[in-house]
Design an enzyme around this catalytic site. Structure first.
Site, mmCIF file in Angstrom:
data_model
loop_
_atom_site.group_PDB
_atom_site.id
_atom_site.type_symbol
_atom_site.label_atom_id
_atom_site.label_comp_id
_atom_site.label_asym_id
_atom_site.label_seq_id
_atom_site.Cartn_x
_atom_site.Cartn_y
_atom_site.Cartn_z
ATOM 1 N N GLY A 153 0.805 -1.219 0.000
ATOM 2 C CA GLY A 153 0.000 0.000 0.000
ATOM 3 C C GLY A 153 0.839 1.271 0.000
ATOM 4 O O GLY A 153 0.618 2.195 -0.783
ATOM 5 N N ARG A 154 1.839 1.324 0.874
ATOM 6 C CA ARG A 154 2.636 2.549 1.013
ATOM 7 C C ARG A 154 3.619 2.736 -0.136
ATOM 8 O O ARG A 154 4.323 3.745 -0.191
ATOM 9 C CB ARG A 154 3.343 2.551 2.368
ATOM 10 C CG ARG A 154 4.109 1.274 2.670
ATOM 11 C CD ARG A 154 4.445 1.174 4.153
ATOM 12 N NE ARG A 154 5.101 -0.084 4.504
ATOM 13 C CZ ARG A 154 4.458 -1.200 4.825
ATOM 14 N NH1 ARG A 154 3.145 -1.235 4.786
ATOM 15 N NH2 ARG A 154 5.122 -2.298 5.164
ATOM 16 N N LYS B 131 -7.259 -2.787 13.583
ATOM 17 C CA LYS B 131 -8.522 -2.917 12.847
ATOM 18 C C LYS B 131 -9.471 -3.859 13.594
ATOM 19 O O LYS B 131 -10.660 -3.583 13.745
ATOM 20 C CB LYS B 131 -8.258 -3.472 11.437
ATOM 21 C CG LYS B 131 -7.504 -2.493 10.530
ATOM 22 C CD LYS B 131 -7.281 -3.093 9.156
ATOM 23 C CE LYS B 131 -6.406 -2.216 8.293
ATOM 24 N NZ LYS B 131 -6.026 -2.807 7.019
HETATM 25 O O1 F6P Z 1 -3.120 1.206 7.441
HETATM 26 C C1 F6P Z 1 -2.861 -0.100 7.081
HETATM 27 C C2 F6P Z 1 -3.066 -0.336 5.666
HETATM 28 O O2 F6P Z 1 -3.112 -1.705 5.530
HETATM 29 C C3 F6P Z 1 -2.000 0.283 4.769
HETATM 30 O O3 F6P Z 1 -0.888 -0.506 4.639
HETATM 31 C C4 F6P Z 1 -2.757 0.481 3.511
HETATM 32 O O4 F6P Z 1 -2.116 1.338 2.627
HETATM 33 C C5 F6P Z 1 -4.037 1.035 4.072
HETATM 34 O O5 F6P Z 1 -4.280 0.257 5.213
HETATM 35 C C6 F6P Z 1 -5.227 1.025 3.164
HETATM 36 O O6 F6P Z 1 -5.529 -0.264 2.725
HETATM 37 P P1 F6P Z 1 -6.407 -0.513 1.459
HETATM 38 O O7 F6P Z 1 -5.721 0.090 0.287
HETATM 39 O O8 F6P Z 1 -6.525 -1.990 1.364
HETATM 40 O O9 F6P Z 1 -7.739 0.145 1.706
#
Ligand code: F6P
Length: 547
Positions: free
Chosen positions: A268-269, A513
């Site tokens: 994601g990052r 979460k």
């Molecule tokens: O914050 C945790 C995380 O898993 C990040 O690594 C990721 O970018 C974000 O949540 C959003 O996740 P998604 O793109 O699956 O909605």
């Protein structure tokens, strides 16, 4: 996987740190006339001046030995070749494939050429962006789209937001791009207040399509559209999605033709280079998006091929370890002297802290060293009137990266020279400091009595010898923005590799979460909370009583 503390270079660095403890950087400059030149290296539009560090040539030699002994070469090869280096999720880590050069034809992961997928997604993005810009894409009432709202969080938000902001001078005139991330209803309420559903398209970005905040905001956006008169049957004219979970996106109500793919092998990052970067492409156009990718690719090539003693991510990563592990620095500051990069520290904070905030080696055993530092920062000169006091005179050592373009997009009188002067002088002041004698002389020159001099002078002493890097570029462009962010991505990987951790999972975030859902259920249902701790019970009651 053994701890880096077992490496001979680590042990030599521990000894070397003691030898260097009483050496002031000003002495290093006095002893070496070539220091400013030799502690400097350039790549992909950026020049790194790392001469203002508590490091001599022996330090750098030892740090590079550490890098070698930590297995940096095979680690880099492993990443670029698509090996599953994210071992806890058994995934490749291939953000570099998203910006691979056009000359490269194949990169196979599990029998699939990922470059084909990347390129066909870029084509899909091209179509979407050109339809929006040309006015071919119309809302339900046949009006041209004027606003795009990106809904996402974490990596599906910060990178695109920060880059779109960095590229403000390249912004397309006709379409405004907005970002909504927080589940706090105030975020989406404020954004939608000034918008008209007839001329608004939402891009819902979620790799998993299961993220609470994003799904809530997407639902709110959908309800707002319906409320504003968008017929249910035309909702697809106002929504697109980016996700690796097409099925979930479709179940959510997204039209399949408006879904852009994402892949498990992109964290994601690290995903702004994929279709998650669609809001950037909408904001600045596809040509500039390609230039952004080119800049990142140039830094990738440099990282992959440059000798370590000229390698920006390697040098910056190794120096970071030098301060984190041998000088007990707990934090690292990023201070861009550029208004358009003001939010960049937040993106690098997420990138680095989500990657390297780990306490286990790759094999699961506990680390024996500190790992990722706290990353923070903000735009200069604003910070000079706030937290720079602590940088200069506080008790903690805070290594700083100063980041500055030599030319501005917005020449206003002598503002840019003043801005740049402040950047350079802050780095200089951190290094040089001010001695007691200088402080006394200043006071005497200002007419202070000897009693006042004795009383006040100690407060004016600035110890100096505080380290910083300075990163300079000609101008902030899509290319140099891309290479800058890729530089920090690789710096993060370099440090993770030295510490022997997996920089590409994020199990700590996953726990939050799960716990959040449990408390939510307790807030909205009648539940027996007796088994919870007293503080949590009281907080739940405070909320319930207020409703
Ligand atoms: O914050 C945790 C995380 O898993 C990040 O690594 C990721 O970018 C974000 O949540 C959003 O996740 P998604 O793109 O699956 O909605």
């Amino acid at each position: 996987m053994s701890s880096p503390t077992q490496l001979t270079a680590w042990q030599a660095l521990a000894q070397h740190q003691q030898d260097m403890a009483s050496v002031h950087m000003t002495e290093l400059f006095a002893d070496d006339a070539t220091r400013a030149k030799s502690f400097k290296t350039s790549a992909a539009g950026w020049t790194l001046d790392y001469s203002k560090n508590r490091a001599n040539t022996d330090t750098i030699k030892l740090l590079l030995q550490l890098v070698e002994q930590a297995g940096m070469k095979p680690a880099i090869e492993g990443m670029f070749n698509g090996e599953p280096i994210n071992n806890t999720e058994n995934r490749s880590v291939l953000h570099v494939a998203l910006r691979a050069s056009k000359a490269q034809e194949t990169l196979m992961v599990d029998g699939v050429n990922v470059l084909d997928e990347v390129r066909s997604t870029l084509k899909q993005m091209e179509t979407f962006v050109s339809q929006l810009h040309s006015g071919k894409w119309r809302g339900y009432s046949d009006k041209k789209i004027t606003d795009v709202v990106s809904i996402g969080i974490g990596g599906s938000y910060l990178g695109p937001k920060v880059v779109a902001e960095a590229l403000t001078p390249y912004k397309h005139d006709d379409i405004d791009v907005h970002f909504v991330a927080n589940i706090d209803g105030s975020d989406i309420t404020d954004k939608l207040k000034r918008l008209n559903a007839e001329t608004t398209v939402f891009i819902v970005s979620s790799k998993s399509f299961g993220t609470l905040e994003t799904l809530h905001n997407a639902n709110a956006a959908r309800a707002w559209c319906l409320d504003q008169g968008v017929p249910e049957t035309d909702i697809k004219k106002h929504f697109a999605a980016v996700s690796s979970n097409v099925e979930k996106a479709v179940n959510f109500g997204m039209a399949e033709e408006n879904i852009f793919p994402m892949w498990d092998w992109v964290g994601g990052r690290y995903s702004l280079w994929s279709a998650i970067g669609l809001p950037i492409a909408v904001a600045v156009g596809m040509d500039h998006f390609y230039e952004l990718l080119d800049g990142a690719h140039a830094m990738d090539k440099h990282f992959e091929t440059a000798p370590f003693d000229q390698n920006l991510p390697v040098i910056m990563g190794a120096l970071g370890v030098w301060y984190s592990n041998f000088h007990n620095a707990q934090t690292h500051a990023l201070i861009p002297y550029d208004h358009y990069l003001r939010a960049m520290p937040a993106h690098i904070q997420q990138l680095d802290m989500e990657s390297n905030g780990k306490a286990n080696l790759v094999d699961g055993s506990g680390v024996a060293t500190d790992t990722g530092p706290i990353i923070w920062g903000g735009a200069g000169t604003n910070g000079q009137h706030a937290y720079h006091q602590l940088l200069h005179q506080g008790t903690r050592l805070v290594p700083v990266d100063f980041i500055a373009p030599l030319k501005t997009h917005n020449p206003v009188a002598d503002h840019h020279a003043q801005l740049f002067a402040n950047c350079v002088s802050q780095a200089q002041a951190l290094m040089v400091g001010k001695s007691l004698e200088q402080a006394k002389q200043e006071l005497r020159d200002a007419g202070a009595s000897e009693t006042q001099v004795e009383e006040i002078a100690p407060h004016k002493v600035i110890p100096g010898n505080r380290p910083s890097n300075t990163l300079l570029t000609e101008q902030l462009t899509p290319f140099t923005t891309g290479s800058l962010i890729a530089l920090y991505e690789h710096r993060t990987f370099v440090q993770g590799t030295i510490w022997g951790i997996n920089s590409f999972d994020q199990w700590g975030v996953e726990l939050g979460k799960v716990l959040g859902t449990d408390i939510y259920n307790r807030l909205v249902n009648e539940t027996d909370n007796q088994q919870l701790d007293a503080s949590t019970q009281a907080l739940i009651m405070a909320f319930k009583d207020a409703q």
